[in-house]
Design an enzyme around this catalytic site. Structure first.
Site, PDB file in Angstrom:
ATOM      1  N   GLY A  65       0.831  -1.201   0.000  1.00 55.30           N
ATOM      2  CA  GLY A  65       0.000   0.000   0.000  1.00 55.30           C
ATOM      3  C   GLY A  65       0.864   1.250   0.000  1.00 55.30           C
ATOM      4  O   GLY A  65       2.092   1.184  -0.117  1.00 55.30           O
ATOM      5  N   PHE A  66       0.192   2.352   0.176  1.00 56.02           N
ATOM      6  CA  PHE A  66       0.840   3.660   0.107  1.00 56.02           C
ATOM      7  C   PHE A  66       1.911   3.810   1.216  1.00 56.02           C
ATOM      8  O   PHE A  66       3.111   3.931   0.939  1.00 56.02           O
ATOM      9  CB  PHE A  66      -0.276   4.713   0.206  1.00 56.02           C
ATOM     10  CG  PHE A  66       0.135   6.093   0.546  1.00 56.02           C
ATOM     11  CD1 PHE A  66       1.130   6.741  -0.178  1.00 56.02           C
ATOM     12  CD2 PHE A  66      -0.488   6.773   1.591  1.00 56.02           C
ATOM     13  CE1 PHE A  66       1.496   8.045   0.138  1.00 56.02           C
ATOM     14  CE2 PHE A  66      -0.132   8.069   1.909  1.00 56.02           C
ATOM     15  CZ  PHE A  66       0.865   8.698   1.193  1.00 56.02           C
ATOM     16  N   ILE A  67       1.507   3.766   2.466  1.00 55.83           N
ATOM     17  CA  ILE A  67       2.468   3.991   3.563  1.00 55.83           C
ATOM     18  C   ILE A  67       3.415   2.798   3.684  1.00 55.83           C
ATOM     19  O   ILE A  67       4.630   2.958   3.863  1.00 55.83           O
ATOM     20  CB  ILE A  67       1.721   4.246   4.899  1.00 55.83           C
ATOM     21  CG1 ILE A  67       0.822   5.478   4.781  1.00 55.83           C
ATOM     22  CG2 ILE A  67       2.719   4.418   6.044  1.00 55.83           C
ATOM     23  CD1 ILE A  67      -0.083   5.738   5.980  1.00 55.83           C
ATOM     24  N   ASP A  85       0.358  -8.794   1.453  1.00 60.30           N
ATOM     25  CA  ASP A  85      -0.676  -7.845   1.017  1.00 60.30           C
ATOM     26  C   ASP A  85      -1.599  -8.579   0.037  1.00 60.30           C
ATOM     27  O   ASP A  85      -1.126  -9.337  -0.813  1.00 60.30           O
ATOM     28  CB  ASP A  85      -0.009  -6.646   0.317  1.00 60.30           C
ATOM     29  CG  ASP A  85      -0.935  -5.442   0.221  1.00 60.30           C
ATOM     30  OD1 ASP A  85      -0.562  -4.370   0.724  1.00 60.30           O
ATOM     31  OD2 ASP A  85      -2.027  -5.572  -0.377  1.00 60.30           O
ATOM     32  N   LEU A  99      -0.258  -2.682   8.970  1.00 60.35           N
ATOM     33  CA  LEU A  99      -0.960  -1.612   8.245  1.00 60.35           C
ATOM     34  C   LEU A  99      -2.161  -2.123   7.461  1.00 60.35           C
ATOM     35  O   LEU A  99      -2.989  -1.325   7.008  1.00 60.35           O
ATOM     36  CB  LEU A  99      -0.004  -0.936   7.246  1.00 60.35           C
ATOM     37  CG  LEU A  99       1.293  -0.344   7.791  1.00 60.35           C
ATOM     38  CD1 LEU A  99       2.147   0.185   6.656  1.00 60.35           C
ATOM     39  CD2 LEU A  99       1.011   0.781   8.756  1.00 60.35           C
ATOM     40  N   ALA A 141      -1.058   0.454  13.140  1.00 57.97           N
ATOM     41  CA  ALA A 141      -1.556   1.668  12.479  1.00 57.97           C
ATOM     42  C   ALA A 141      -2.968   1.959  12.936  1.00 57.97           C
ATOM     43  O   ALA A 141      -3.910   1.272  12.556  1.00 57.97           O
ATOM     44  CB  ALA A 141      -1.528   1.488  10.969  1.00 57.97           C
ATOM     45  N   TYR A 201     -15.329   2.633  10.597  1.00 58.09           N
ATOM     46  CA  TYR A 201     -13.863   2.617  10.445  1.00 58.09           C
ATOM     47  C   TYR A 201     -13.201   3.039  11.760  1.00 58.09           C
ATOM     48  O   TYR A 201     -12.271   2.385  12.238  1.00 58.09           O
ATOM     49  CB  TYR A 201     -13.471   3.559   9.298  1.00 58.09           C
ATOM     50  CG  TYR A 201     -11.984   3.736   9.120  1.00 58.09           C
ATOM     51  CD1 TYR A 201     -11.200   2.736   8.538  1.00 58.09           C
ATOM     52  CD2 TYR A 201     -11.351   4.908   9.520  1.00 58.09           C
ATOM     53  CE1 TYR A 201      -9.833   2.906   8.371  1.00 58.09           C
ATOM     54  CE2 TYR A 201      -9.986   5.092   9.350  1.00 58.09           C
ATOM     55  CZ  TYR A 201      -9.232   4.090   8.775  1.00 58.09           C
ATOM     56  OH  TYR A 201      -7.874   4.265   8.609  1.00 58.09           O
TER      57      TYR A 201
HETATM   58  P1  NAD Z   1      -3.440   1.490   1.551  1.00 57.20           P
HETATM   59  O1  NAD Z   1      -4.791   1.081   1.105  1.00 57.20           O
HETATM   60  O2  NAD Z   1      -2.512   1.982   0.518  1.00 57.20           O
HETATM   61  O3  NAD Z   1      -2.746   0.329   2.414  1.00 57.20           O
HETATM   62  C1  NAD Z   1      -3.470  -0.706   3.040  1.00 57.20           C
HETATM   63  C2  NAD Z   1      -2.955  -2.013   2.465  1.00 57.20           C
HETATM   64  O4  NAD Z   1      -3.547  -3.122   3.131  1.00 57.20           O
HETATM   65  C3  NAD Z   1      -3.280  -2.156   0.971  1.00 57.20           C
HETATM   66  O5  NAD Z   1      -2.091  -2.430   0.260  1.00 57.20           O
HETATM   67  C4  NAD Z   1      -4.244  -3.342   0.928  1.00 57.20           C
HETATM   68  O6  NAD Z   1      -4.136  -4.059  -0.285  1.00 57.20           O
HETATM   69  C5  NAD Z   1      -3.814  -4.116   2.159  1.00 57.20           C
HETATM   70  N1  NAD Z   1      -4.839  -5.009   2.712  1.00 57.20           N
HETATM   71  C6  NAD Z   1      -6.125  -4.713   3.002  1.00 57.20           C
HETATM   72  N2  NAD Z   1      -6.754  -5.798   3.508  1.00 57.20           N
HETATM   73  C7  NAD Z   1      -5.834  -6.793   3.548  1.00 57.20           C
HETATM   74  C8  NAD Z   1      -5.871  -8.156   3.967  1.00 57.20           C
HETATM   75  N3  NAD Z   1      -6.999  -8.718   4.458  1.00 57.20           N
HETATM   76  N4  NAD Z   1      -4.740  -8.899   3.863  1.00 57.20           N
HETATM   77  C9  NAD Z   1      -3.597  -8.346   3.368  1.00 57.20           C
HETATM   78  N5  NAD Z   1      -3.509  -7.072   2.959  1.00 57.20           N
HETATM   79  C10 NAD Z   1      -4.610  -6.300   3.053  1.00 57.20           C
HETATM   80  O7  NAD Z   1      -3.657   2.633   2.656  1.00 57.20           O
HETATM   81  P2  NAD Z   1      -2.573   3.450   3.505  1.00 57.20           P
HETATM   82  O8  NAD Z   1      -2.995   4.858   3.393  1.00 57.20           O
HETATM   83  O9  NAD Z   1      -1.193   3.061   3.160  1.00 57.20           O
HETATM   84  O10 NAD Z   1      -2.940   2.951   4.971  1.00 57.20           O
HETATM   85  C11 NAD Z   1      -2.101   2.100   5.739  1.00 57.20           C
HETATM   86  C12 NAD Z   1      -2.627   2.054   7.163  1.00 57.20           C
HETATM   87  O11 NAD Z   1      -2.603   3.370   7.725  1.00 57.20           O
HETATM   88  C13 NAD Z   1      -4.069   1.567   7.286  1.00 57.20           C
HETATM   89  O12 NAD Z   1      -4.173   0.737   8.423  1.00 57.20           O
HETATM   90  C14 NAD Z   1      -4.866   2.838   7.489  1.00 57.20           C
HETATM   91  O13 NAD Z   1      -6.045   2.601   8.217  1.00 57.20           O
HETATM   92  C15 NAD Z   1      -3.872   3.684   8.259  1.00 57.20           C
HETATM   93  N6  NAD Z   1      -4.114   5.139   8.111  1.00 57.20           N
HETATM   94  C16 NAD Z   1      -3.797   5.787   6.939  1.00 57.20           C
HETATM   95  C17 NAD Z   1      -4.021   7.158   6.859  1.00 57.20           C
HETATM   96  C18 NAD Z   1      -3.696   7.948   5.613  1.00 57.20           C
HETATM   97  O14 NAD Z   1      -3.896   9.174   5.602  1.00 57.20           O
HETATM   98  N7  NAD Z   1      -3.177   7.354   4.549  1.00 57.20           N
HETATM   99  C19 NAD Z   1      -4.563   7.866   7.947  1.00 57.20           C
HETATM  100  C20 NAD Z   1      -4.881   7.157   9.094  1.00 57.20           C
HETATM  101  C21 NAD Z   1      -4.629   5.799   9.188  1.00 57.20           C
END
Ligand code: NAD
Length: 313
Positions: free
Chosen positions: A10-12, A31, A76, A119, A151
Site C-alpha cells: 500500500g501507500f504507507i 498484502d 498496516l 496503524a 472505520y
Molecule cells: P493502503 O490502502 O494503501 O494500504 C493498506 C494495504 O492493506 C493495501 O495495500 C491493501 O491491499 C492491504 N490489505 C487490506 N486488507 C488486507 C488483507 N486482508 N490482507 C492483506 N492485505 C490487506 O492505505 P494506507 O494509506 O497506506 O494505509 C495504511 C494504514 O494506515 C491503514 O491501516 C490505514 O487505516 C492507516 N491510516 C492511513 C491514513 C492515511 O492518511 N493514509 C490515515 C490514518 C490511518
C-alpha cells in the site's frame, strides 16, 4: 533486522519497505492487493532482501511463521478510504478487527517478542473538534454515528487489542494514530483529497471541494511519517503507548484547493459539491483535525522535513 509489513504494497507500507531496504534490512511484505498495488513494490521485487506474498492475512497460513521470523512488525493492512468504508461498512469491521487480532495472536503463539507498530487513525477522535487533539483525550462514544464511524470503531478496537496483548503477554507494542498522510504513490481512487485535487488541477477539470470547504485538516508527508514510525519503534520508552503521528499545520479545504491550483499552474475553477452528491448519502464531516505532536517530539525529537508545498510539487 527482519521487518514484516502487513499491507506493505500500500501507500504507507511501501515507503516503510523502501526505508528499511535502503538500510540493508530484510523486508517481508504480505498484502492481498485489495487497495495496494504491485507497482508500489515493483522496484523492490528483484532485491534479495525483499520478499512479497500476495495473500489475505485473515487466512494466510504462514502468518505465524512470518511473525516468528520478524524483529519488527508494522501492521498496516486494513480496509481504508471513505468510499470503501461507505460501500462496505460491515467488511471494514470484519477485516480490520480480525486482521489485527490474528496478527497479535500469531505473535503471541510464536513465543517471540518482536517490536509491533499498529496503524491506528485520527478517526478515533471522531467529532472531537478541540483545537489540538491529544492522545490522553477520552475516546467518547460518538453522538453522530454514521457509516463512516465503523472505520473509527475498527481502529479503536485494534488499539484496545494491541494494548491488551501488550500488557497480558509483554509484547512490545506502540500504537500510532496517523493523521492525514500524503505523498508519492497515494491513490485518489478511495477518496483521498490531495491526489484528487492534483489530478483535477493538472487535467484542467474543476477542483471539487466537498461541503463548505471550511473544514480543516493537517497533512503529513509519508516520507516524514515513516521516519517517525521507525523512530517510535526503535525507542525503548514507547511500549504500550499511543502516539499521534502527523503534522500540526492546519489548512482548510478551500485554501488547499487554491494552493494545489497555484502549484500546478492550473486555470481550473474551484467548485463546491454537497456531501450527499459526493458520497451518495448524508455525511457529517469532521470540522477540524489537528494533532498534538508533543508526545512524538518528546519521545523521539522528531522534526518534519517536508512542507505541504514540497509534497504537492
Ligand atoms: P493502503 O490502502 O494503501 O494500504 C493498506 C494495504 O492493506 C493495501 O495495500 C491493501 O491491499 C492491504 N490489505 C487490506 N486488507 C488486507 C488483507 N486482508 N490482507 C492483506 N492485505 C490487506 O492505505 P494506507 O494509506 O497506506 O494505509 C495504511 C494504514 O494506515 C491503514 O491501516 C490505514 O487505516 C492507516 N491510516 C492511513 C491514513 C492515511 O492518511 N493514509 C490515515 C490514518 C490511518
Amino acid at each position: 533486522m527482519h521487518v514484516l509489513i502487513t499491507g506493505g504494497a500500500g501507500f504507507i507500507g511501501s515507503h516503510l519497505a523502501e526505508l528499511h531496504l535502503a538500510r540493508g534490512d530484510k523486508v517481508h511484505v504480505v498484502d492481498d492487493l485489495s487497495t495496494g498495488s504491485l507497482d508500489n513494490v515493483g522496484p523492490f521485487l528483484a532485491e534479495p532482501n525483499f520478499r512479497f506474498d500476495e495473500a489475505d492475512m485473515l487466512v494466510w497460513p504462514q502468518l505465524e511463521r512470518a511473525a516468528a521470523w520478524a524483529d519488527r512488525i508494522y501492521h498496516l493492512a486494513a480496509v481504508v478510504g471513505v468510499y470503501r468504508v461507505l460501500a462496505e461498512p460491515t467488511k471494514v469491521l470484519a477485516v480490520n478487527i480480525a486482521a489485527c487480532e490474528r496478527l497479535l495472536r500469531a505473535v503471541h503463539c510464536s513465543g517471540w517478542k518482536p517490536q509491533v507498530v499498529l496503524a491506528s487513525s485520527s478517526e478515533v477522535y471522531g467529532h472531537n473538534e478541540e483545537d489540538i487533539l491529544e492522545e490522553t483525550q477520552d475516546l467518547v462514544v460518538s453522538t453522530r454515528v454514521g457509516t463512516r464511524w465503523n472505520y473509527s470503531v475498527s481502529k479503536i478496537a485494534d488499539e484496545a487489542l494491541g494494548l491488551s496483548y501488550a500488557r497480558r503477554f509483554g509484547i512490545p507494542t506502540v500504537v500510532s494514530r496517523f493523521f492525514n498522510t500524503v505523498g508519492p504513490r497515494q491513490s485518489g481512487r478511495y477518496g483521498m483529497v490531495i491526489p484528487r485535487f492534483v489530478e483535477q488541477a493538472v487535467r484542467g477539470e474543476p477542483i471539487t471541494v466537498f461541503g463548505s470547504g471550511e473544514q480543516t485538516r493537517s497533512f503529513c508527508d509519508v516520507r516524514d511519517t515513516v521516519v517517525a514510525l521507525d523512530a517510535l519503534a526503535a525507542h525503548a520508552d514507547t511500549d504500550g503507548l499511543v502516539v499521534n503521528v502527523g503534522n500540526d499545520r492546519e489548512i482548510s479545504m478551500n485554501a488547499l484547493a487554491e494552493l494545489v491550483r497555484q502549484r500546478a499552474g492550473s486555470q481550473s475553477e474551484i467548485v463546491h459539491v454537497p456531501y450527499k452528491q459526493a458520497y451518495g448519502e448524508d455525511f457529517e464531516d469532521i470540522r477540524r483535525r489537528r494533532p498534538s505532536l508533543a508526545r512524538l517530539r518528546g519521545l523521539t525529537g522528531f522534526q518534519h522535513r517536508f512542507t505541504l508545498e514540497r509534497t504537492i510539487d
